[in-house]
Design a protein around this motif. Structure first.
Motif, PDB file in Angstrom:
ATOM      1  N   ARG A 105       0.811  -1.213   0.000  1.00  0.00           N
ATOM      2  CA  ARG A 105       0.000   0.000   0.000  1.00  0.00           C
ATOM      3  C   ARG A 105       0.847   1.266   0.000  1.00  0.00           C
ATOM      4  O   ARG A 105       0.832   2.050   0.942  1.00  0.00           O
ATOM      5  N   ARG A 121      -2.587  15.800   3.642  1.00  0.00           N
ATOM      6  CA  ARG A 121      -1.819  15.503   4.875  1.00  0.00           C
ATOM      7  C   ARG A 121      -2.688  15.618   6.116  1.00  0.00           C
ATOM      8  O   ARG A 121      -2.551  14.847   7.059  1.00  0.00           O
ATOM      9  N   THR A 123      -5.742  14.893   6.456  1.00  0.00           N
ATOM     10  CA  THR A 123      -6.711  13.805   6.625  1.00  0.00           C
ATOM     11  C   THR A 123      -6.015  12.448   6.648  1.00  0.00           C
ATOM     12  O   THR A 123      -6.656  11.420   6.817  1.00  0.00           O
ATOM     13  N   GLN A 124      -4.704  12.458   6.475  1.00  0.00           N
ATOM     14  CA  GLN A 124      -3.950  11.204   6.390  1.00  0.00           C
ATOM     15  C   GLN A 124      -3.772  10.578   7.777  1.00  0.00           C
ATOM     16  O   GLN A 124      -3.536  11.284   8.752  1.00  0.00           O
ATOM     17  N   VAL A 125      -3.885   9.263   7.816  1.00  0.00           N
ATOM     18  CA  VAL A 125      -3.622   8.531   9.053  1.00  0.00           C
ATOM     19  C   VAL A 125      -2.109   8.566   9.297  1.00  0.00           C
ATOM     20  O   VAL A 125      -1.338   8.338   8.359  1.00  0.00           O
ATOM     21  N   PHE A 127       1.601   7.577   9.855  1.00  0.00           N
ATOM     22  CA  PHE A 127       2.362   6.370   9.461  1.00  0.00           C
ATOM     23  C   PHE A 127       1.577   5.478   8.505  1.00  0.00           C
ATOM     24  O   PHE A 127       1.705   4.263   8.527  1.00  0.00           O
ATOM     25  N   SER A 128       0.734   6.075   7.647  1.00  0.00           N
ATOM     26  CA  SER A 128      -0.081   5.246   6.747  1.00  0.00           C
ATOM     27  C   SER A 128       0.791   4.531   5.714  1.00  0.00           C
ATOM     28  O   SER A 128       0.409   3.485   5.190  1.00  0.00           O
ATOM     29  N   VAL A 129       1.968   5.097   5.414  1.00  0.00           N
ATOM     30  CA  VAL A 129       2.918   4.387   4.552  1.00  0.00           C
ATOM     31  C   VAL A 129       4.091   3.984   5.448  1.00  0.00           C
ATOM     32  O   VAL A 129       4.862   4.820   5.904  1.00  0.00           O
ATOM     33  N   SER A 130       4.190   2.687   5.715  1.00  0.00           N
ATOM     34  CA  SER A 130       5.202   2.204   6.659  1.00  0.00           C
ATOM     35  C   SER A 130       6.619   2.422   6.132  1.00  0.00           C
ATOM     36  O   SER A 130       6.820   2.600   4.919  1.00  0.00           O
TER      37      SER A 130
END
Ligand SMILES: *Cc1c(COP(=O)(O)O)cnc(C)c1O
Length: 241
Positions: A105, A121, A123-125, A127-130
């Motif tokens: 993802r 940014r 609305t982003q969770v 650490f959404s991209v590990s």
């Protein structure tokens, strides 16, 4: 509002004039998936430019280009070029398809107006991209020539598969993605189930059609043989049958 696709032959593609006409003061964002999923069809430069020119400045157009790497038609525009000088256009790309990192993802958005990135940014969770996904994406970028080669092989096989399906009387549209679309209408679910019973997994969209991923030639031959078996044991009509 629901804007139906333009029946441009077998598979539907976006009716951009219809989409533009449906935009009003309340429309905040419009997604244009190009090439489109699941039909594989793509809109060309003149129609997309005309559409972008018609969209009001306060409406954001998001060009979803998840399948961009599989495009071979030079008339299918590169969203990253189209976006230049257009602050209300954003482009989405992903590492999930051509780059082979689906489970991780990781993807990205490009836009000229910093307000777009800022809104994303917010609305982003977190650490959404590990960090693992980021490391994999960086490593994948280092293998770009190999990825391009693989995409070229997919495009060659896509043409062969499309031709083989048309020879069987199926009105398959030109695809610019890594799959082809069988417009089977009401028979979609039944045909996909019959294929699965023959160990071939496709993706049915009930009442509309079946999306078939382009494989290597040997895999596609297995698919074609299974399809022949299914079609001869229960004849499937042409589009919309
Ligand atoms: C696969 C795909 C994406 C991106 O998927 P992620 O795994 O979330 O990066 C976006 N749009 C379409 C149409 C897709 O098919």
């Amino acid at each position: 509002p629901l804007v139906p696709g333009t029946p441009g032959g077998a598979a539907d593609t976006h009716d951009l004039d219809g989409l533009a006409a449906a935009i009003d003061d309340t429309t905040r964002v419009v997604f244009v998936c190009n090439p489109n999923n699941p039909t594989g069809t793509a809109v060309r430069r003149p129609e997309l430019e005309r559409f972008l020119d018609a969209v009001p400045a306060q409406t954001l157009v998001v060009l979803d280009e998840a399948y961009r790497e599989f495009v071979t038609d030079p008339d299918v525009p590169d969203g990253v070029e189209l976006m230049r000088g257009r602050p209300n256009v954003a482009v989405l790309r992903t590492f999930s398809k051509a780059w082979g990192l689906a489970g991780l993802r990781v993807g990205y958005l490009l836009a000229e107006d910093p307000a777009v990135a800022d809104a994303v940014r917010r609305t982003q969770v977190p650490f959404s991209v590990s960090s693992l996904a980021q490391a994999a994406a960086v490593a994948a970028l280092a293998s770009e020539p190999e990825v391009r080669e693989r995409c070229a092989a997919v495009a060659t096989e896509r043409a062969r598969l499309t031709g083989a399906l048309r020879e069987r009387g199926l009105p398959v549209a030109d695809s610019q993605a890594n799959f082809v679309w069988l417009p089977l209408g009401e028979r979609a679910a039944e045909v996909a189930a019959a294929l699965e019973a023959r160990a071939v997994i496709t993706r049915p969209f009930a009442g509309e059609g079946v999306r078939v991923t382009v494989g290597i030639p040997e895999e596609d031959d297995v698919f074609l043989a299974a399809l022949d078996d299914v079609l001869t044991s229960a004849p499937v009509g042409a589009a919309g049958a």
